[in-house]
Design a protein around this motif. Structure first.
Motif, PDB file in Angstrom:
ATOM      1  N   LYS A 219      40.303  22.460  36.335  1.00 30.70           N
ATOM      2  CA  LYS A 219      38.870  22.720  36.493  1.00 30.70           C
ATOM      3  C   LYS A 219      38.035  21.495  36.136  1.00 30.70           C
ATOM      4  O   LYS A 219      36.953  21.293  36.691  1.00 30.70           O
ATOM      5  N   LEU A 298      35.964  26.569  39.060  1.00 28.19           N
ATOM      6  CA  LEU A 298      35.261  27.304  38.018  1.00 28.19           C
ATOM      7  C   LEU A 298      34.013  26.591  37.526  1.00 28.19           C
ATOM      8  O   LEU A 298      32.948  27.196  37.381  1.00 28.19           O
ATOM      9  N   LYS A 301      31.048  26.263  40.332  1.00 27.90           N
ATOM     10  CA  LYS A 301      30.701  27.479  41.058  1.00 27.90           C
ATOM     11  C   LYS A 301      29.238  27.492  41.471  1.00 27.90           C
ATOM     12  O   LYS A 301      28.900  27.803  42.625  1.00 27.90           O
ATOM     13  N   GLU A 305      27.597  27.418  45.342  1.00 28.63           N
ATOM     14  CA  GLU A 305      26.799  28.551  45.825  1.00 28.63           C
ATOM     15  C   GLU A 305      25.371  28.163  46.181  1.00 28.63           C
ATOM     16  O   GLU A 305      24.663  28.939  46.813  1.00 28.63           O
TER      17      GLU A 305
END
Length: 358
Positions: A219, A298, A301, A305
């Motif tokens: 991540k 993660l 994110k 979006e």
């Protein structure tokens, strides 16, 4: 998945760290010479705070142990199993001193260092170092046992405390001899309430004090690849349409592409068609990233979006990635407008400057 509720606290000691002041090289340690006897309420509260930290996935990590030779957090903890109480207190003082020496800036606050030896249900030993804020009203009463309990209650019951950091090492239940020592035998945990991946001040705790590295975590690698490539595209690609297309391709690498890993060099070869642009990325960006990254979105994110287009004079348009292109259209000539654009259902805005131009 780490379960702090299952741990049995065996020995606990609490030291105080006084923040660095002008003229002093680093923070100052005020050690305690006695083990601390936690009551059940405080023990449960500590476990609850530790358990809640695991749920904050952008601030909680299971890193690798990088520094493990003499004088490190790992070396102090490794020798403690089944040692006497006096040795435990002495080593915990060394750990607290290590934390004090890592605090070399006046802006790093002091606080309480709680050092815990615990045992898992499978009889594996854990060593947990917690840094938490002081209750200032009790700062000078820490040697009174009743004040200690009240201090701990205040520290751990106050879930709004921002200066809450945790570092731990523990014996693994399963040994993986394919991994170099000490990570084949020991696991690690790190949490920082104020953590952001680009924050250099955060390094004093997990790197300088604990001796951990986050560089191998998927991540973290995914975040670094995304941010460095995103910044590169925004900085080096001049044409707005091409820039928009490349930024979209970068997001699709995580949103649509089902391949479990991504190579920065392969990404450049696939999407950067202009030779000089490709060469610059391969020479200046790719060498500072792992050659192959296991994708874990993660930490990016929110960036995946959302879509953000910047204009000069600090003007920007932001909206959901999925619907942005359906809701926002850039008009390049008067011919692209129609009577429907003036029927009251559309807002036409004139912005000085070009898209993606700061």
């Amino acid at each position: 998945m780490i379960n702090f509720y299952n741990l049995e606290f065996k020995r606990v000691v609490l030291h105080q760290i006084v923040a660095k002041s002008d003229g002093i090289e680093h923070a100052t340690l005020v050690p305690d010479e006695n083990l601390f006897d936690l009551n059940d309420d405080v023990t449960n509260t500590i476990k609850e705070r530790l358990a809640k930290s695991c749920s904050k996935v952008s601030k909680a990590f299971e890193p690798e142990i990088l520094d493990y030779h003499g004088g490190t957090f790992f070396s102090f903890c490794e020798t403690l199993k089944e040692k006497s109480n006096s040795k435990f207190i002495s080593s915990s003082t060394d750990v607290a001193m290590l934390l004090a020496r890592s605090q070399t800036k006046n802006t790093i606050p002091g606080g309480s260092l709680i050092f815990i030896e615990a045992l898992s249900p499978t009889f594996k030993t854990w060593y947990i170092a917690i840094k938490a804020e002081w209750n200032k009203a009790l700062r000078y009463e820490v040697h009174n046992q009743r004040s200690f309990i009240k201090l701990l209650d205040d520290v751990f019951l106050d879930s709004n405390s921002k200066n809450f950091k945790v570092g731990a090492i523990f014996e693994k239940d399963e040994i993986n001899m394919e991994i170099p020592y000490p990570n084949n035998l020991f696991g690690a945990y790190f949490f920082d309430e104020q953590f952001t991946i680009d924050s250099k001040p955060a390094e004093y705790f997990y790197k300088d004090f604990l001796g951990f590295t986050l560089d191998s975590l998927p991540k973290v690698q995914s975040l670094k690849f995304f941010k460095s490539t995103d910044n590169f595209i925004r900085s080096y690609v001049g044409d707005s349409d091409e820039k928009n297309s490349l930024l979209k391709a970068l997001k699709q690498e995580f949103l649509i592409n089902e391949e479990p890993s991504v190579s920065p060099t392969d990404f450049a070869n696939l999407y950067f068609h202009e030779p000089k642009l490709k060469e610059t990325y391969v020479n200046d960006i790719a060498p500072y990233l792992p050659p192959l990254i296991n994708k874990d979105p993660l930490l990016i994110k929110n960036k995946l979006e959302k879509k953000k287009i910047e204009f000069p004079n600090n003007i920007s348009i932001t909206g959901p990635e999925k619907t942005f292109d359906l809701s926002v259209e850039f008009i390049n000539s008067i011919e692209e407008l129609s009577d429907e654009d003036f029927d009251g259902s559309t807002t036409i805005i004139k912005i000085k400057g070009n898209p993606y131009q700061k």
